[in-house]
Design an enzyme around this catalytic site. Structure first.
Site, short mmCIF file in Angstrom:
data_model
loop_
_atom_site.label_atom_id
_atom_site.label_comp_id
_atom_site.label_asym_id
_atom_site.label_seq_id
_atom_site.Cartn_x
_atom_site.Cartn_y
_atom_site.Cartn_z
N LYS A 16 -3.40 2.92 6.86
CA LYS A 16 -4.68 3.53 7.21
C LYS A 16 -5.87 2.98 6.41
O LYS A 16 -7.01 3.01 6.90
CB LYS A 16 -4.60 5.04 7.04
CG LYS A 16 -3.75 5.76 8.08
CD LYS A 16 -4.42 5.76 9.43
CE LYS A 16 -3.70 6.69 10.41
NZ LYS A 16 -4.38 6.76 11.72
N SER B 173 5.15 2.08 8.95
CA SER B 173 3.71 2.30 8.84
C SER B 173 3.28 3.11 7.63
O SER B 173 2.12 3.04 7.22
CB SER B 173 3.19 2.96 10.11
OG SER B 173 3.85 4.19 10.34
#
Length: 409
Positions: free
Chosen positions: A61, A311
């Site tokens: 992110k 992720s």
């Protein structure tokens, strides 16, 4: 790369992603690509793990958040930024803002894990706890933006965010140029869209496969309808991809460039997280383990070499304990049984002795003597056992029955 907030629906191109990569040089890590022998044997082709769980803030992110905030106009930076998130996006925005000298406010649900709240504050953001679910938190953040003039930093629905996340795709093709399949988890779609833009521009033959949790799979019905469709009450342990509606911007890209969207079960997510921990020695959150879950679900479905994008690794320790037990149970390595025995001195010790003979490791014992369902001389015991697999579970059950115990669950 400087864009106003009004420029929200422009196409995302390979040049945008390459520009983001230059912008992120020295900011985001070029994360490791690790081979997995176990998964490679299972798939029958090389499998590599792209370790964004080792990125700064523990997830991908930071990439999109930094590119988005760095692209703000001076007057927008001066107004500060605001975001809403249960964890990963919150930390990415907080660190990106701190690095760029921009004031940040982050709204988080009241039930957000304390480690994520603490980390977001430590990165420099003002944290405001509001609402019980992310939708309520999101509404509060948008209201704050309208009242104060702060720029709302959406977690996935903006071209700059997608371009930043797309740098993961550039790194994948630099580190594994022979890749044939890229597996990536999908929530709102920013990461999958960015990777698809980069990968398809450079290697149109690469197959990009998105993975959603079955209980929060908004993309299949949306793709079928040809527009983003909201699903009610998304439910999954994988909070990083627990999104009820695809983003408008990533949806168009996913529909055009992502070859397939698959779903995985909670059991498969648990087993994948456990595999990452045991076999790869990597701490991965459930959303980050979703590509591995897809491999476990149907290993023969993917042409290799395969790259699975891990992720994120921001998993709450309490959730980790629950998920690991769930994963062990799904693999037949954890067994819970209830049984009746005669309530007399030494009865529990005799029971545990019978279990030691079949090499079952007792994790927890609950002993009930007073219950209207029990006879005067009966007791009920619930045992949580660590076992070696389904065959061992059957052996334990058989041993208990042969020893004269009544197994009731």
């Amino acid at each position: 790369m400087s864009y106003s907030t009004a420029d929200s629906f422009r196409p995302v191109t390979l040049d945008d992603v390459r520009g983001a990569q230059k912008m992120l040089s020295g900011v985001a890590r070029v994360t490791a690509m690790e081979g997995s022998r176990h998964l490679s044997q299972m798939v029958g082709a090389p499998v590599h793990l792209k370790c964004e769980n080792l990125q700064r803030t523990g997830s991908f992110k930071l990439r999109g958040a930094y590119v988005r905030i760095a692209g703000l106009l001076p007057e927008e930076r001066a107004a500060g930024v605001v975001a809403a998130s249960a964890g990963n996006h919150a930390q990415g925005v907080a660190l990106a803002s701190a690095l760029l000298g921009v004031r940040s406010t982050v709204f988080m649900p009241k039930g957000a894990p304390l480690p994520k709240v603490s980390a977001t504050r430590d990165y420099g953001a003002e944290v405001r706890l509001h609402g019980q679910v992310v939708d309520e938190t999101l509404a509060a953040a948008q209201e704050y933006a309208a009242e104060t003039g702060a720029v709302f930093i959406h977690p996935f629905d903006h071209p700059d965010i997608i371009a930043g996340q797309g740098t993961v795709g550039l790194e994948i093709l630099e580190q594994c140029p022979e890749a044939r399949t890229i597996l990536v988890g999908i929530g709102g779609g920013g990461l999958a869209a960015g990777i698809a833009v980069a990968a398809k521009a450079l290697r149109p033959d690469v197959r990009v496969v998105g993975v959603q949790a079955a209980g929060a799979a908004a993309y299949p019905p949306s793709l079928a309808a040809g527009r983003p469709v909201a699903i009610e009450n998304p439910a999954t342990m994988a909070d990083g991809i627990k999104v009820g509606r695809p983003g408008d911007v990533p949806f168009g890209i996913v529909g055009e460039l992502v070859d397939e969207v698959r779903t995985v079960s909670e059991d498969e997510l648990s087993a994948a997280l456990l595999l990452c921990l045991e076999r790869a020695k990597l701490v991965v959150e459930p959303a980050g383990a979703s590509p591995v879950a897809a491999l476990l679900s149907e290993p023969g479905a993917f042409e290799g070499p395969v790259v699975a994008v891990l992720s994120g690794g921001n998993v709450d320790p309490v959730l980790m304990e629950r998920v690991l037990r769930h994963g062990m149970a799904a693999q037949g390595r954890y067994l819970a049984v209830r049984l009746r025995l005669t309530d007399r001195p030494g009865a529990l010790a005799t029971l545990l002795g019978a279990l030691s003979v079949v090499d079952a490791n007792v994790l927890d014992v609950s002993h009930v003597r007073t219950d209207p369902r029990l006879g005067l001389t009966e007791a009920e015991v619930e045992l949580h056992l660590e076992t070696k697999g389904p065959a061992h579970c059957a052996e334990v059950g058989q041993a208990l029955r042969e020893a004269g115990y009544t197994v009731i669950g």
